[in-house]
Design a protein around this motif. Structure first.
Motif, PDB file in Angstrom:
ATOM      1  N   LEU A  24       0.916  -1.223   0.043  1.00 56.10           N
ATOM      2  CA  LEU A  24      -0.063   0.032  -0.195  1.00 56.10           C
ATOM      3  C   LEU A  24       0.937   1.149   0.114  1.00 56.10           C
ATOM      4  CD1 LEU A  24      -3.322   1.134   1.549  1.00 56.10           C
ATOM      5  CD2 LEU A  24      -1.254   2.406   2.217  1.00 56.10           C
ATOM      6  N   THR A  25       0.645   2.242  -0.851  1.00 57.91           N
ATOM      7  CA  THR A  25       1.122   3.395  -0.835  1.00 57.91           C
ATOM      8  C   THR A  25       0.089   4.573  -1.426  1.00 57.91           C
ATOM      9  OG1 THR A  25       3.167   4.548  -1.452  1.00 57.91           O
ATOM     10  CG2 THR A  25       2.471   3.364  -3.001  1.00 57.91           C
ATOM     11  N   CYS A  26       0.452   5.798  -0.908  1.00 57.66           N
ATOM     12  CA  CYS A  26      -0.542   6.671  -1.229  1.00 57.66           C
ATOM     13  C   CYS A  26       0.089   8.137  -1.558  1.00 57.66           C
ATOM     14  CB  CYS A  26      -1.376   6.935  -0.072  1.00 57.66           C
ATOM     15  SG  CYS A  26      -2.514   5.563   0.200  1.00 57.66           S
ATOM     16  N   ALA A  27      -0.655   8.807  -2.365  1.00 57.04           N
ATOM     17  CA  ALA A  27       0.193  10.194  -2.382  1.00 57.04           C
ATOM     18  C   ALA A  27      -1.050  11.319  -2.401  1.00 57.04           C
ATOM     19  CB  ALA A  27       0.698  10.347  -3.908  1.00 57.04           C
ATOM     20  N   GLN A  28      -0.783  12.617  -2.131  1.00 53.18           N
ATOM     21  CA  GLN A  28      -1.686  13.737  -1.964  1.00 53.18           C
ATOM     22  C   GLN A  28      -2.114  14.133  -3.341  1.00 53.18           C
ATOM     23  OE1 GLN A  28      -1.510  16.772   0.952  1.00 53.18           O
ATOM     24  NE2 GLN A  28       0.101  15.650   2.085  1.00 53.18           N
ATOM     25  N   PRO A  29      -3.195  14.623  -3.591  1.00 53.10           N
ATOM     26  CA  PRO A  29      -3.590  15.085  -4.684  1.00 53.10           C
ATOM     27  C   PRO A  29      -3.394  16.823  -4.858  1.00 53.10           C
ATOM     28  CG  PRO A  29      -5.480  14.788  -3.762  1.00 53.10           C
ATOM     29  CD  PRO A  29      -4.565  14.354  -2.855  1.00 53.10           C
ATOM     30  N   THR A  30      -2.315  17.130  -4.282  1.00 51.05           N
ATOM     31  CA  THR A  30      -1.958  18.523  -4.362  1.00 51.05           C
ATOM     32  C   THR A  30      -0.934  18.860  -5.369  1.00 51.05           C
ATOM     33  OG1 THR A  30      -0.220  18.163  -2.437  1.00 51.05           O
ATOM     34  CG2 THR A  30      -2.344  18.857  -1.756  1.00 51.05           C
TER      35      THR A  30
END
Length: 335
Positions: free
Chosen positions: A10-16
């Motif tokens: 699992l890995t995630c990123a911000q939509p900024t």
């Protein structure tokens, strides 16, 4: 598509902001290489993105843009789970439980909290910025991930996640896997074109230092031609030549050729022709990504279907975990 025998990533990123070369060469390309060997959950964490001042319409637009770029960069929705954090019930619920186990002093010592709070111009620091790492821990533990691919700047947050998993297990009973911090060795560390001692960042005040995945060929060439170089004219990597080293790293990442091979090719060359060659390599590497993005980014129905497909798998796993956590914590069952 679910493969119980596979370890969970699992890995995630911000939509900024927009995704840039550092995001692609350092993370997204590595994520794409994992989807055949692991069960992969890739999240767009929009709830993290509201810890600092933002514009709601831009956040919504960026969420769809990032999803389209994820797919364009090789994250095939038929082989992995692409989901939006706010679409899943369980992230904030688990964060509350974990937050009740987390010492506030540990959060105040987090490097990113100290850095971001000192840089915040408005003078307002919301509790969300302080609690950011607890929500990140919930993002990971909600899916019982085995491994969490992150950059060096997020390692401290994953270590907190591990601490909270162990603390919950010791307080109640064995519940969470303690995830491994996974920092891919092949992930290139791309630096700013204007300050090669700092990583390339979408928050850089000087946007000439950042090449975005959706920049036009003309813009890419202009940014690379204006990149900071070093004294002398020798094209070689070294601690005394951070500017050229960064350009060689970008060139190598874009072509798959070794830095040593590129040094030999440009031995005796001037910086101008070398920079043009770097620009050509980057433009060629981004061309198929930009083409795929143009094909899908306006197809909102398709992007919504990808989010729906990813959420169905993610929610099933999240419900299973949050139900177990609530039972262990002593909450009365829902009827």
């Amino acid at each position: 598509m679910s493969s119980p025998e596979k370890k969970v990533i699992l890995t995630c990123a911000q939509p900024t902001g927009q995704l840039h070369l550092g995001n692609y060469f350092g993370a997204l390309r590595n994520w794409a290489s994992m989807i055949d060997d692991y069960e992969c959950f890739f999240g767009i964490v929009d709830q993290h993105a509201i810890t600092l001042p933002y514009v709601p319409a831009e956040l919504r637009q960026a969420t769809y843009r990032n999803l389209a770029l994820y797919i364009a960069c090789g994250l095939d929705p038929s082989k992995c789970h692409l989901f939006c954090q706010s679409h899943i019930i369980g992230h904030t619920e688990l964060a509350w439980v974990l937050g009740c186990l987390c010492p506030i002093g540990q959060l105040e010592r987090m490097t990113q909290f100290k850095d971001k709070s000192q840089r915040e111009d408005s003078g307002f620091i919301g509790a969300g910025l302080l609690n950011y790492p607890v929500l990140m821990a919930a993002d990971i533990l909600l899916y019982n991930a085995d491994r969490v691919p992150v950059g060096e700047d997020q390692k401290q947050h994953v270590e907190l996640c591990r601490d909270l998993a162990i603390k919950f297990n010791n307080t109640y009973s064995e519940t969470f896997r303690v995830p491994e911090v996974y920092i891919p060795k092949t992930g290139a560390r791309i630096k700013s074109l204007q300050d090669p001692l700092k990583k390339m960042s979408k928050s850089d005040a000087n946007q000439s230092g950042c090449v975005y995945l959706l920049d036009s060929p003309k813009t890419i060439r202009k940014k690379i031609r204006s990149a900071v170089t070093d004294s002398g004219s020798e094209v070689r990597a070294g601690k005394d030549k951070p500017g050229i080293t960064n350009l060689l790293t970008i060139f190598s990442s874009a072509t798959g050729r070794s830095v040593e091979d590129l040094e030999k090719q440009f031995e005796g060359s001037q910086y101008g022709p070398f920079k043009d060659a770097v620009a050509d390599a980057v433009i060629n590497a981004l061309e198929p990504i930009q083409a795929k993005y143009e094909e899908i980014h306006n197809d909102k129905a398709y992007l919504d279907s990808v989010f729906k497909q990813g959420a169905e798998v993610a929610q099933k796993r999240a419900y299973k975990m949050i139900s177990k956590v609530y039972r262990k914590a002593g909450f009365a069952p829902r009827t």
